[in-house]
Design a protein around this motif. Sequence first.
Motif, PDB file in Angstrom:
ATOM      1  N   MET A 119       0.827  -1.205   0.000  1.00  9.81           N
ATOM      2  CA  MET A 119       0.000   0.000   0.000  1.00  9.81           C
ATOM      3  C   MET A 119       0.858   1.250   0.000  1.00  9.81           C
ATOM      4  O   MET A 119       1.890   1.316   0.658  1.00  9.81           O
ATOM      5  CB  MET A 119      -0.913   0.003   1.240  1.00  9.81           C
ATOM      6  CG  MET A 119      -2.121   0.938   1.152  1.00  9.81           C
ATOM      7  SD  MET A 119      -1.785   2.722   1.324  1.00  9.81           S
ATOM      8  CE  MET A 119      -1.126   2.809   2.992  1.00  9.81           C
ATOM      9  N   LEU A 120       0.398   2.228  -0.761  1.00 12.50           N
ATOM     10  CA  LEU A 120       1.043   3.545  -0.802  1.00 12.50           C
ATOM     11  C   LEU A 120      -0.048   4.584  -0.623  1.00 12.50           C
ATOM     12  O   LEU A 120      -1.101   4.492  -1.276  1.00 12.50           O
ATOM     13  CB  LEU A 120       1.761   3.744  -2.133  1.00 12.50           C
ATOM     14  CG  LEU A 120       2.579   5.038  -2.283  1.00 12.50           C
ATOM     15  CD1 LEU A 120       3.785   5.011  -1.352  1.00 12.50           C
ATOM     16  CD2 LEU A 120       3.050   5.203  -3.740  1.00 12.50           C
ATOM     17  N   GLY A 121       0.188   5.566   0.258  1.00 14.26           N
ATOM     18  CA  GLY A 121      -0.882   6.515   0.503  1.00 14.26           C
ATOM     19  C   GLY A 121      -0.405   7.868   0.991  1.00 14.26           C
ATOM     20  O   GLY A 121       0.752   8.047   1.383  1.00 14.26           O
ATOM     21  N   ASP A 122      -1.338   8.821   0.973  1.00 19.46           N
ATOM     22  CA  ASP A 122      -1.076  10.190   1.417  1.00 19.46           C
ATOM     23  C   ASP A 122      -2.389  10.781   1.904  1.00 19.46           C
ATOM     24  O   ASP A 122      -3.452  10.503   1.324  1.00 19.46           O
ATOM     25  CB  ASP A 122      -0.490  11.013   0.267  1.00 19.46           C
ATOM     26  CG  ASP A 122       0.289  12.239   0.742  1.00 19.46           C
ATOM     27  OD1 ASP A 122       0.269  12.519   1.952  1.00 19.46           O
ATOM     28  OD2 ASP A 122       0.916  12.904  -0.107  1.00 19.46           O
ATOM     29  N   ALA A 123      -2.329  11.578   2.962  1.00 16.12           N
ATOM     30  CA  ALA A 123      -3.553  12.179   3.508  1.00 16.12           C
ATOM     31  C   ALA A 123      -3.217  13.538   4.084  1.00 16.12           C
ATOM     32  O   ALA A 123      -2.273  13.673   4.874  1.00 16.12           O
ATOM     33  CB  ALA A 123      -4.141  11.275   4.590  1.00 16.12           C
ATOM     34  N   GLY A 124      -4.000  14.559   3.687  1.00 13.25           N
ATOM     35  CA  GLY A 124      -3.722  15.889   4.212  1.00 13.25           C
ATOM     36  C   GLY A 124      -4.735  16.927   3.783  1.00 13.25           C
ATOM     37  O   GLY A 124      -5.778  16.618   3.191  1.00 13.25           O
ATOM     38  N   ILE A 125      -4.419  18.189   4.102  1.00 14.63           N
ATOM     39  CA  ILE A 125      -5.282  19.330   3.803  1.00 14.63           C
ATOM     40  C   ILE A 125      -4.541  20.245   2.839  1.00 14.63           C
ATOM     41  O   ILE A 125      -3.423  20.692   3.114  1.00 14.63           O
ATOM     42  CB  ILE A 125      -5.660  20.093   5.079  1.00 14.63           C
ATOM     43  CG1 ILE A 125      -6.387  19.161   6.055  1.00 14.63           C
ATOM     44  CG2 ILE A 125      -6.524  21.301   4.748  1.00 14.63           C
ATOM     45  CD1 ILE A 125      -6.672  19.788   7.406  1.00 14.63           C
ATOM     46  N   VAL A 126      -5.180  20.540   1.707  1.00 15.16           N
ATOM     47  CA  VAL A 126      -4.595  21.380   0.650  1.00 15.16           C
ATOM     48  C   VAL A 126      -5.208  22.769   0.702  1.00 15.16           C
ATOM     49  O   VAL A 126      -6.429  22.918   0.836  1.00 15.16           O
ATOM     50  CB  VAL A 126      -4.840  20.768  -0.744  1.00 15.16           C
ATOM     51  CG1 VAL A 126      -4.255  21.671  -1.838  1.00 15.16           C
ATOM     52  CG2 VAL A 126      -4.253  19.358  -0.826  1.00 15.16           C
ATOM     53  N   THR A 127      -4.348  23.775   0.591  1.00 14.01           N
ATOM     54  CA  THR A 127      -4.817  25.150   0.397  1.00 14.01           C
ATOM     55  C   THR A 127      -4.177  25.672  -0.879  1.00 14.01           C
ATOM     56  O   THR A 127      -2.944  25.731  -0.990  1.00 14.01           O
ATOM     57  CB  THR A 127      -4.434  26.051   1.583  1.00 14.01           C
ATOM     58  OG1 THR A 127      -4.967  25.502   2.797  1.00 14.01           O
ATOM     59  CG2 THR A 127      -5.002  27.457   1.390  1.00 14.01           C
TER      60      THR A 127
END
Length: 388
Positions: free
Chosen positions: A341-349
């Motif tokens: 598994m490869l992943g990314d999680a966050g908040i973009v402005t």
Amino acid sequence: MPKLARNYDYQRYDNLYAFEQFRQSHNYNNTDYVKPHKRVKPHRKFNPVKSLISVFALMFFLFVIMPFGFTHITKQIFIPTPYKNVKTDMEKLAFPASYLANSNVLNKPTFVYSAPEKKAQMVKIKENVNTPSLHSELLNLMELYPEIKPAIYVWNYETENYIDINADKIYSTASIIKIPVLIDLFKTIELGQIRLTDTIPLREYFRTEGSGNLQFKAANSIWTIDELAKRMITISDNSATNMLMTELGSMEDVNQSIRNWGLKNTEVKTWLPDLKGNNHTTAREMGQMLYNIDSNEKFLSEFSRKKIFDYMGHVKNDRLIQAGLGAGSTFLHKTGDIGSMLGDAGIVTTPNSKKYIAVIMANRPHNDPKAAEFIVKASEIIYNYMVK
């Protein structure tokens, strides 16, 4: 005439001498008496095959038949167990806790931050419409990468519209699990149980392989909670993560906190590195955590939010969602990378102040680089839609 031999009592001749006197006095010929031959038993030839079969049969009886009969028949009849409903917890045998949990001793809760039945501390994200055009574009992209199986959750702060592709399906988290560990750390700090200036020595049992360089530092070197938290997020240090989870109590304590927040599908099951992908979450729950860090003032203090976003704003890995963003964008996030598994999680402005949550987790063939390509292109599609 001589008397017949049968008329004489032979019983009184109890030795050979007396018998000989009797024979001569009655004119018996030598041929009238024949000494019987001794019977000889026949000699049996040794058969090694039969002997070997006999030995095997005996061994099978002694070591298979008898133990089986004792365990499944004799023992059940004469020594029945009074604990018929007792089951072995194979999961705990496979993944034993290395440190004592203060919230679970002998399966009895001893200390938790709040009662499990208490109202969830996190609020759910208010969702408006599952954006059809963006959803369609992402599905078209998925057709170009049939070997990649993604979970995608996107939420727009302005419109409250969202994207849900397998968002409620459970996925391995890899190092993205460090987000709930970080949240629990600051919730504990707010309760006054830990301070950022507290220190922990680097013991040998904290050293672990995988990402991060704390594993190569000197034994018994001293590290503050603040330094460990920074390393856990910015360079995804596994040793630092295990040190912090131990300071929080254990994996069980982190999981208890996650339940108190109201999340049902996020769980820490293995000390890092979690190469087999046992720690898990869903894309929607990860999005909910990010939303509550950012927007729920009752969940975390202003100080905690600033510190958390300071860490997440300096993540070294910028090759996934961040690689698909336009120049001038900011991204507060955490990545995860294991073979499956490869992943990314966050908040973009965005530069024009558009703001959205983006979570992309991609199951893949072991270490397949196409997963990274997919995440970058999906991020580009989402970004271009949001900045319109």
